[in-house]
Design a protein around this motif. Structure first.
Motif, mmCIF file in Angstrom:
data_model
loop_
_atom_site.group_PDB
_atom_site.id
_atom_site.type_symbol
_atom_site.label_atom_id
_atom_site.label_comp_id
_atom_site.label_asym_id
_atom_site.label_seq_id
_atom_site.Cartn_x
_atom_site.Cartn_y
_atom_site.Cartn_z
ATOM 1 N N ILE A 1 24.827 32.388 -29.206
ATOM 2 C CA ILE A 1 24.563 32.350 -30.643
ATOM 3 C C ILE A 1 23.308 31.548 -30.984
ATOM 4 O O ILE A 1 23.029 31.291 -32.146
ATOM 5 C CB ILE A 1 25.780 31.841 -31.446
ATOM 6 C CG1 ILE A 1 26.127 30.401 -31.092
ATOM 7 C CG2 ILE A 1 26.962 32.766 -31.264
ATOM 8 C CD1 ILE A 1 27.183 29.786 -31.974
ATOM 9 N N GLU B 1 26.506 27.904 -41.501
ATOM 10 C CA GLU B 1 25.486 28.439 -40.594
ATOM 11 C C GLU B 1 26.110 28.836 -39.257
ATOM 12 O O GLU B 1 25.823 29.914 -38.715
ATOM 13 C CB GLU B 1 24.377 27.420 -40.355
ATOM 14 C CG GLU B 1 23.332 27.906 -39.369
ATOM 15 C CD GLU B 1 22.375 26.812 -38.918
ATOM 16 O OE1 GLU B 1 21.620 27.088 -37.980
ATOM 17 O OE2 GLU B 1 22.394 25.699 -39.470
ATOM 18 N N ALA C 1 28.228 31.943 -39.628
ATOM 19 C CA ALA C 1 27.381 33.132 -39.730
ATOM 20 C C ALA C 1 26.837 33.545 -38.366
ATOM 21 O O ALA C 1 26.804 34.734 -38.035
ATOM 22 C CB ALA C 1 26.235 32.877 -40.701
ATOM 23 N N ARG C 2 26.435 32.584 -37.550
ATOM 24 C CA ARG C 2 25.920 32.892 -36.206
ATOM 25 C C ARG C 2 27.004 33.538 -35.341
ATOM 26 O O ARG C 2 26.745 34.504 -34.635
ATOM 27 C CB ARG C 2 25.428 31.619 -35.512
ATOM 28 C CG ARG C 2 24.119 31.104 -36.013
ATOM 29 C CD ARG C 2 23.777 29.818 -35.283
ATOM 30 N NE ARG C 2 22.533 29.257 -35.738
ATOM 31 C CZ ARG C 2 21.537 28.920 -34.916
ATOM 32 N NH1 ARG C 2 21.659 29.064 -33.623
ATOM 33 N NH2 ARG C 2 20.429 28.416 -35.410
ATOM 34 N N HIS D 1 29.709 35.119 -36.407
ATOM 35 C CA HIS D 1 30.033 36.428 -36.973
ATOM 36 C C HIS D 1 28.966 37.463 -36.624
ATOM 37 O O HIS D 1 29.277 38.618 -36.320
ATOM 38 C CB HIS D 1 30.210 36.343 -38.484
ATOM 39 C CG HIS D 1 30.552 37.660 -39.097
ATOM 40 N ND1 HIS D 1 31.772 38.260 -38.915
ATOM 41 C CD2 HIS D 1 29.814 38.506 -39.852
ATOM 42 C CE1 HIS D 1 31.767 39.422 -39.555
ATOM 43 N NE2 HIS D 1 30.602 39.585 -40.123
ATOM 44 N N TYR D 2 27.712 37.076 -36.644
ATOM 45 C CA TYR D 2 26.618 37.997 -36.308
ATOM 46 C C TYR D 2 26.715 38.432 -34.853
ATOM 47 O O TYR D 2 26.540 39.604 -34.526
ATOM 48 C CB TYR D 2 25.274 37.321 -36.584
ATOM 49 C CG TYR D 2 24.098 38.218 -36.304
ATOM 50 C CD1 TYR D 2 23.734 39.223 -37.177
ATOM 51 C CD2 TYR D 2 23.338 38.052 -35.150
ATOM 52 C CE1 TYR D 2 22.654 40.053 -36.928
ATOM 53 C CE2 TYR D 2 22.255 38.881 -34.877
ATOM 54 C CZ TYR D 2 21.922 39.871 -35.771
ATOM 55 O OH TYR D 2 20.860 40.702 -35.504
ATOM 56 N N ALA D 3 27.010 37.492 -33.948
ATOM 57 C CA ALA D 3 27.087 37.798 -32.520
ATOM 58 C C ALA D 3 28.384 38.519 -32.150
ATOM 59 O O ALA D 3 28.404 39.320 -31.212
ATOM 60 C CB ALA D 3 26.948 36.522 -31.701
ATOM 61 N N PRO E 1 30.915 40.414 -34.399
ATOM 62 C CA PRO E 1 31.402 40.894 -35.699
ATOM 63 C C PRO E 1 32.885 41.304 -35.716
ATOM 64 O O PRO E 1 33.527 41.262 -36.764
ATOM 65 C CB PRO E 1 30.512 42.092 -36.007
ATOM 66 C CG PRO E 1 29.910 42.486 -34.718
ATOM 67 C CD PRO E 1 29.891 41.264 -33.855
#
Length: 63
Positions: free
Chosen positions: A31, A52, A55-56, A58-60, A62
């Protein structure tokens, strides 16, 4: 005796670690973190997780 309270955030992180067969250091690298201290802070319910970091993750991951 100190009562240990489980962090729901940490439980979710542990699920990712198990599903992806990662250690905390590997998750941190995936991440974009140099060190896992932000992730390990989620063990403490008082500290939790910052937006933050959430979000990292969740982005990596999902799913």
């Amino acid at each position: 005796m100190k009562k240990i309270i489980q962090s729901p955030t940490w439980d979710r992180i542990v699920t990712i670690l198990k599903n992806e067969t990662l250690c905390v250091n590997e998750l941190a690298r995936r991440i974009g973190l140099e060190r896992p201290h932000m992730i390990e802070a989620a063990k403490d319910p008082a500290t939790g997780i910052c937006p933050e970091l959430a979000a990292r993750i969740h982005y990596a991951f999902p799913a």
